[in-house]
Design a protein around this motif. Structure first.
Motif, mmCIF file in Angstrom:
data_model
loop_
_atom_site.group_PDB
_atom_site.id
_atom_site.type_symbol
_atom_site.label_atom_id
_atom_site.label_comp_id
_atom_site.label_asym_id
_atom_site.label_seq_id
_atom_site.Cartn_x
_atom_site.Cartn_y
_atom_site.Cartn_z
ATOM 1 N N UNK A 1 101.234 23.304 83.312
ATOM 2 C CA UNK A 1 101.829 24.572 83.323
ATOM 3 C C UNK A 1 103.412 24.225 83.502
ATOM 4 N N UNK A 2 104.247 24.785 82.342
ATOM 5 C CA UNK A 2 105.460 24.668 82.346
ATOM 6 C C UNK A 2 106.421 25.827 82.190
ATOM 7 N N UNK A 3 107.577 26.110 82.638
ATOM 8 C CA UNK A 3 108.419 27.155 82.432
ATOM 9 C C UNK A 3 109.960 26.591 82.215
ATOM 10 N N UNK A 4 110.508 27.018 81.008
ATOM 11 C CA UNK A 4 111.847 26.542 80.602
ATOM 12 C C UNK A 4 112.629 27.959 80.773
ATOM 13 N N UNK A 5 113.698 28.088 81.445
ATOM 14 C CA UNK A 5 114.618 29.259 81.523
ATOM 15 C C UNK A 5 116.080 28.929 80.965
ATOM 16 N N UNK A 6 116.813 29.460 80.239
ATOM 17 C CA UNK A 6 118.083 29.406 79.819
ATOM 18 C C UNK A 6 118.732 30.750 80.037
ATOM 19 N N UNK A 7 120.096 30.442 80.725
ATOM 20 C CA UNK A 7 120.679 31.957 81.211
ATOM 21 C C UNK A 7 122.077 31.581 80.832
ATOM 22 N N UNK A 8 122.683 32.250 79.871
ATOM 23 C CA UNK A 8 123.935 31.981 79.315
ATOM 24 C C UNK A 8 124.804 33.341 79.378
ATOM 25 N N UNK A 9 125.668 33.184 80.568
ATOM 26 C CA UNK A 9 126.408 34.508 80.804
ATOM 27 C C UNK A 9 127.555 34.572 79.778
ATOM 28 N N UNK A 10 127.561 35.822 79.266
ATOM 29 C CA UNK A 10 128.653 36.166 78.226
ATOM 30 C C UNK A 10 130.274 35.804 78.607
ATOM 31 N N UNK A 11 130.301 35.876 80.049
ATOM 32 C CA UNK A 11 131.863 35.542 80.578
ATOM 33 C C UNK A 11 132.152 34.576 80.356
ATOM 34 N N UNK A 12 131.033 33.582 80.789
ATOM 35 C CA UNK A 12 131.507 32.018 80.868
ATOM 36 C C UNK A 12 130.160 31.362 79.734
ATOM 37 N N UNK A 13 130.177 31.786 78.518
ATOM 38 C CA UNK A 13 129.255 31.050 77.839
ATOM 39 C C UNK A 13 129.187 29.648 77.598
ATOM 40 N N UNK A 14 130.126 28.996 77.789
ATOM 41 C CA UNK A 14 130.270 27.457 77.706
ATOM 42 C C UNK A 14 129.244 26.585 79.019
ATOM 43 N N UNK A 15 129.246 27.439 80.016
ATOM 44 C CA UNK A 15 128.399 26.810 81.173
ATOM 45 C C UNK A 15 126.970 27.586 81.255
ATOM 46 N N UNK A 16 126.017 27.058 80.586
ATOM 47 C CA UNK A 16 124.739 27.734 80.285
ATOM 48 C C UNK A 16 123.923 26.915 81.461
ATOM 49 N N UNK A 17 123.195 28.003 82.290
ATOM 50 C CA UNK A 17 122.469 27.765 83.293
ATOM 51 C C UNK A 17 120.873 27.258 82.784
ATOM 52 N N UNK A 18 120.348 26.210 83.230
ATOM 53 C CA UNK A 18 119.050 25.801 82.655
ATOM 54 C C UNK A 18 118.049 25.438 83.710
ATOM 55 N N UNK A 19 116.718 25.807 83.759
ATOM 56 C CA UNK A 19 115.844 25.116 84.522
ATOM 57 C C UNK A 19 114.396 24.982 83.857
ATOM 58 N N UNK A 20 113.939 23.740 84.380
ATOM 59 C CA UNK A 20 112.550 23.385 83.858
ATOM 60 C C UNK A 20 111.736 23.161 84.913
ATOM 61 N N UNK A 21 110.446 23.815 85.036
ATOM 62 C CA UNK A 21 109.535 23.467 86.031
ATOM 63 C C UNK A 21 108.174 23.096 85.120
ATOM 64 N N UNK A 22 107.746 21.995 85.649
ATOM 65 C CA UNK A 22 106.555 21.572 85.180
ATOM 66 C C UNK A 22 105.288 21.154 86.096
ATOM 67 N N UNK A 23 104.288 21.355 85.988
ATOM 68 C CA UNK A 23 103.392 21.196 86.915
ATOM 69 C C UNK A 23 102.001 20.696 86.175
ATOM 70 N N UNK A 24 101.467 19.522 86.665
ATOM 71 C CA UNK A 24 100.073 18.825 85.992
ATOM 72 C C UNK A 24 99.254 18.896 87.145
ATOM 73 N N UNK A 25 98.292 19.413 86.958
ATOM 74 C CA UNK A 25 96.892 19.551 87.943
ATOM 75 C C UNK A 25 95.791 18.992 87.444
ATOM 76 N N UNK A 26 95.325 18.060 88.197
ATOM 77 C CA UNK A 26 93.994 17.248 87.881
ATOM 78 C C UNK A 26 93.084 17.711 88.922
ATOM 79 N N UNK A 27 91.998 18.250 88.314
ATOM 80 C CA UNK A 27 90.805 18.898 89.217
ATOM 81 C C UNK A 27 89.901 18.012 89.728
ATOM 82 N N UNK A 28 89.852 17.455 90.978
ATOM 83 C CA UNK A 28 88.668 16.194 91.268
ATOM 84 C C UNK A 28 87.418 16.851 91.510
ATOM 85 N N UNK A 29 87.335 18.020 92.155
ATOM 86 C CA UNK A 29 86.165 18.862 92.225
ATOM 87 C C UNK A 29 86.555 20.248 92.561
#
Length: 334
Positions: free
Chosen positions: A269-297
């Protein structure tokens, strides 16, 4: 008296009569009809009877005539893991006594009818670690709530509107040491300091159930900072002007979601977020969350999670975190 005494005198006469009748019969071409008796067919010893059908008329009850269809799909995961270690004072390998507790709650509900879709998802994470001789530390702390409504435009494209909220449960600290070597900490964040509320409208591309991309051409984000003293330990103050508690930004936002079983008993499961404010378009906020889940039982899972974050309102460098946990996970429905 002998009855055969004069038989010899009649033999020539009998022979002549017989010869004459025989010749006459040979010359006669007529065919005499032969009477044929009716043939009686025996009855079938294995008779087949005609099937008998009965038609019953029955009125449907009110409950059967109005069957309700559930357009909602819901699922929830609750996980908890506990790590503990203890050593004697003379343990040759060295070590420090520690205890760590982590918890996770993920709830998702999705409504689909005639192509219209509404999805709400809540993610709550919290964990703490305590080592002997050190101050306690957080291993995880996040509140995230996302809501999205979508209307179909074509097979793979939708028009969407969304609103999301993000913050944390507990106070966050930066750690250091004083001149005497004692551990110190400074508060840098807490609940609703910061807190983010984001509204977005735009277009969503969803070629598969497990993958989607949102393009929020019209996005607004409000940053809340209820504690106005945090600037003392964080000069950038999360982008909020010192002394104020609120900041509003207009921006372009892109969100990509991936959630699929990539192998038996293995989910990514992964989620990528990009946020580019028009006022400060050169500074783009970015976030990546990734989760790998292995089911034992059924109740035991191994989870590997990682987060990479760039937010110029806090730091000019990439932030990252990683965790590995073995714990109990309860799912509904199972």
């Amino acid at each position: 008296m002998n009855p055969f005494k004069n038989l010899g005198a009649f033999l020539p006469v009998l022979f002549l009569i017989t010869f004459t009748f025989s010749a006459f019969a040979q010359n006669d071409d007529r065919i005499e009809p032969i009477e044929v008796q009716e043939i009686q067919v025996k009855k079938n010893p294995f008779p087949v009877r005609r099937p008998i059908f009965f038609i019953y008329k029955q009125q449907l009850s009110q409950s059967l005539a109005h069957i309700k269809v559930n357009y909602w799909k819901t699922k929830a995961n609750f996980g908890i893991n506990l790590n503990q270690a203890a050593f004697s004072d003379n343990w040759s390998g060295g070590g420090v006594n520690s205890i760590a507790l982590g918890s996770l709650l993920n709830y998702k509900a999705e409504y689909n009818k005639n192509g219209r879709n509404f999805t709400t998802e809540v993610l709550l994470q919290y964990g703490k670690l305590k080592n002997k001789g050190q101050l306690e530390r957080k291993t995880n702390d996040r509140i995230f709530w996302d809501n999205k409504a979508a209307l179909p435009l074509s097979k793979n494209w939708n028009f969407f509107g969304s609103i999301s909220f993000e913050s944390q449960f507990d106070a966050g600290y930066s750690y250091g040491k004083d001149k005497e070597g004692n551990e110190t900490r400074k508060i840098i964040s807490k609940f609703m300091s910061p807190g983010y509320l984001t509204e977005s409208i735009g277009f969503e591309y969803k070629p598969e159930k497990y993958f989607s991309v949102r393009l929020g051409t019209g996005t607004a984000r409000q940053t809340f900072l209820l504690d106005t003293t945090l600037y003392r330990n964080n000069p950038k103050n999360f982008g909020v002007e010192v002394g104020k508690r609120f900041k509003n930004e207009l921006a372009f936002q892109g969100v990509a979601n991936f959630d699929k079983d990539i192998a038996p008993n293995l989910n990514l499961k992964a989620r990528y977020l990009l946020f580019a404010a028009y006022e400060t378009i050169n500074n783009i906020d970015q976030r990546l969350d990734a989760t790998l889940t292995a089911k034992v039982n059924r109740v035991v899972n191994v989870t590997l999670g990682a987060t990479a974050l760039y937010d110029d309102n806090y730091s000019g460098k990439i932030q990252y975190s990683q965790n590995l946990a073995l714990g109990l996970v309860f799912k509904m429905p199972r």
